[in-house]
Enzyme design. Structure first.
Site, PDB file in Angstrom:
ATOM      1  N   ILE A   8       0.857  -1.192   0.000  1.00 33.44           N
ATOM      2  CA  ILE A   8       0.000   0.000   0.000  1.00 33.44           C
ATOM      3  C   ILE A   8       0.887   1.234   0.000  1.00 33.44           C
ATOM      4  O   ILE A   8       1.448   1.628   1.028  1.00 33.44           O
ATOM      5  CB  ILE A   8      -0.945  -0.014   1.225  1.00 33.44           C
ATOM      6  CG1 ILE A   8      -1.717  -1.338   1.284  1.00 33.44           C
ATOM      7  CG2 ILE A   8      -1.904   1.175   1.172  1.00 33.44           C
ATOM      8  CD1 ILE A   8      -2.524  -1.542   2.566  1.00 33.44           C
ATOM      9  N   ARG A  12      -0.424   4.313  -5.174  1.00 29.03           N
ATOM     10  CA  ARG A  12      -0.999   3.076  -5.705  1.00 29.03           C
ATOM     11  C   ARG A  12      -0.892   1.947  -4.694  1.00 29.03           C
ATOM     12  O   ARG A  12       0.091   1.855  -3.955  1.00 29.03           O
ATOM     13  CB  ARG A  12      -0.245   2.631  -6.961  1.00 29.03           C
ATOM     14  CG  ARG A  12      -0.384   3.564  -8.134  1.00 29.03           C
ATOM     15  CD  ARG A  12      -1.669   3.390  -8.907  1.00 29.03           C
ATOM     16  NE  ARG A  12      -1.821   2.094  -9.538  1.00 29.03           N
ATOM     17  CZ  ARG A  12      -2.976   1.655 -10.056  1.00 29.03           C
ATOM     18  NH1 ARG A  12      -4.070   2.398  -9.989  1.00 29.03           N
ATOM     19  NH2 ARG A  12      -3.051   0.470 -10.637  1.00 29.03           N
ATOM     20  N   THR A  13      -1.911   1.105  -4.697  1.00 24.73           N
ATOM     21  CA  THR A  13      -1.869  -0.129  -3.916  1.00 24.73           C
ATOM     22  C   THR A  13      -1.726  -1.283  -4.890  1.00 24.73           C
ATOM     23  O   THR A  13      -2.503  -1.396  -5.839  1.00 24.73           O
ATOM     24  CB  THR A  13      -3.149  -0.264  -3.077  1.00 24.73           C
ATOM     25  OG1 THR A  13      -3.140   0.762  -2.076  1.00 24.73           O
ATOM     26  CG2 THR A  13      -3.238  -1.622  -2.393  1.00 24.73           C
ATOM     27  N   TYR A  93      18.678   2.939  10.586  1.00 22.00           N
ATOM     28  CA  TYR A  93      18.000   3.996  11.338  1.00 22.00           C
ATOM     29  C   TYR A  93      18.170   3.766  12.834  1.00 22.00           C
ATOM     30  O   TYR A  93      18.051   2.640  13.317  1.00 22.00           O
ATOM     31  CB  TYR A  93      16.505   4.009  10.994  1.00 22.00           C
ATOM     32  CG  TYR A  93      16.098   4.906   9.838  1.00 22.00           C
ATOM     33  CD1 TYR A  93      16.980   5.194   8.793  1.00 22.00           C
ATOM     34  CD2 TYR A  93      14.834   5.473   9.799  1.00 22.00           C
ATOM     35  CE1 TYR A  93      16.588   6.012   7.738  1.00 22.00           C
ATOM     36  CE2 TYR A  93      14.439   6.294   8.742  1.00 22.00           C
ATOM     37  CZ  TYR A  93      15.325   6.555   7.717  1.00 22.00           C
ATOM     38  OH  TYR A  93      14.932   7.358   6.681  1.00 22.00           O
ATOM     39  N   ASP A 102       8.186  -0.247   3.328  1.00 23.80           N
ATOM     40  CA  ASP A 102       8.395  -0.655   1.928  1.00 23.80           C
ATOM     41  C   ASP A 102       9.889  -0.655   1.593  1.00 23.80           C
ATOM     42  O   ASP A 102      10.393  -1.544   0.897  1.00 23.80           O
ATOM     43  CB  ASP A 102       7.594   0.234   0.954  1.00 23.80           C
ATOM     44  CG  ASP A 102       7.822   1.726   1.132  1.00 23.80           C
ATOM     45  OD1 ASP A 102       8.445   2.158   2.131  1.00 23.80           O
ATOM     46  OD2 ASP A 102       7.362   2.487   0.261  1.00 23.80           O
ATOM     47  N   SER A 125       5.821   7.504  -5.615  1.00 26.07           N
ATOM     48  CA  SER A 125       5.455   8.888  -5.264  1.00 26.07           C
ATOM     49  C   SER A 125       6.697   9.604  -4.777  1.00 26.07           C
ATOM     50  O   SER A 125       6.966  10.755  -5.113  1.00 26.07           O
ATOM     51  CB  SER A 125       4.417   8.922  -4.151  1.00 26.07           C
ATOM     52  OG  SER A 125       3.525   7.853  -4.237  1.00 26.07           O
TER      53      SER A 125
END
Ligand SMILES: Nc1ncnc2c1ncn2[C@@H]1O[C@H](COP(=O)(O)OP(=O)(O)OP(=O)(O)O)[C@@H](O)[C@H]1O
Ligand SMILES: CC(C)(CO)[C@@H](O)C(=O)NCCC(=O)O
Ligand SMILES: [K+]
Length: 246
Positions: A8, A12-13, A93, A102, A125
């Site tokens: 997700i 777009r999914t 991180y 993702d 995106s």
């Protein structure tokens, strides 16, 4: 065992149904549709035995999925999380939960395919570039705006730089001689330049070229323009779900 897998993203999914023989069905929908509770018909017709998902698009999207699942007894939504180490990969991180899941799944899948120094580039995106060493150590990464937000930023923040989208696989990146060409060639140039520069961060001392993995909705477009050797794996994020949520 049939497993429904979803990636997700903010735009777009993507989903696929994994069966013992491999992926049987796949599809995609706008995440905005999912958020407002509209799931694709092909998806709601499925009767999977498990559902596992990577979600970076906020709680409403996952809630819509969970709502549909309430009609399927015995199913609970398995949401992937960044838990380091996993599948031989450790997260750079300090606060691992802040890394987009993702990005994490794409790293797991890339390292699983070939445990060598690598750049994992997800073109959606946002464009993310993550660095991985041979020992599966994530060294950190970069987040850039994707093609659509870059264009929107120019459109919004300048008076005269309005350019319609004219992006074609294999297009020329020669210097633009009008505004449309200057913008349409400039946007991919930013990403390709960033990949080259990030690669130099990884190869400090004349070591071998890192493996370059491309994925994401614009992965095919960038693959067509990328003159480095690379592998285009459209479902790298979905592939990572089997490693994080086996
Ligand atoms: N069928 C499609 N519908 C919409 N966009 C598509 C489609 N196919 C490719 N694209 C391109 O893919 C981009 C979205 O890529 P992707 O699905 O990887 O993003 P995302 O996962 O939603 O984003 P992010 O991971 O950054 O949140 C769009 O901006 C568009 O350029
Ligand atoms: C960068 C995106 C939007 C790419 O999908 C996603 O991975 C995300 O929301 N990440 C959280 C911020 C981070 O990874 O540092
Ligand atoms: K994504």
């Amino acid at each position: 065992m049939s497993i429904l897998e979803l990636d997700i993203g903010n735009t777009r999914t993507k989903w696929r149904l994994l069966e013992s023989a491999g992926a049987a069905l796949r599809g995609g929908t706008d995440t905005a549709e999912l958020r407002s509770g509209r799931l694709p018909e092909a998806l709601v017709a499925l009767r999977p035995q498990r559902v596992r998902a990577a979600n970076v698009a906020g709680a409403a999207a996952a809630a819509a999925l969970a709502d549909w699942m309430r009609g399927l007894p015995g199913l609970s939504l398995e949401l992937a999380q960044v838990e380091s180490p996993c599948a031989g990969v450790t997260c750079a991180y300090r606060d691992t939960r802040r890394l987009g899941v993702d990005r994490w799944l794409a790293l797991l899948a890339a390292h699983h395919r070939n445990p060598v120094p690598a750049l994992v580039v997800d073109c959606g995106s946002a464009v993310t570039i993550d660095l991985l060493d041979a020992g599966g150590r994530h060294l950190g990464g970069y987040i850039l705006p994707g093609l659509a937000p870059m264009r929107r930023a120019l459109d919004r923040d300048t008076d005269a730089v309005k350019a319609a989208e004219l992006l074609n696989p294999g297009m020329s990146l020669a210097p633009g001689r009008d505004t449309d060409a200057a913008v349409n060639r400039g946007l991919p140039l930013m990403v390709l330049g960033a990949i080259d520069r990030a690669s130099r961060e990884l190869v400090r001392d004349g070591g071998p070229e890192p493996e370059l993995w491309l994925t994401g909705g614009d992965g095919l477009f960038f693959s067509s323009l990328c003159d480095r050797s690379h592998q285009l794996i459209p479902e790298l994020v979905l592939d990572g779900l089997a490693l994080s949520n086996p």
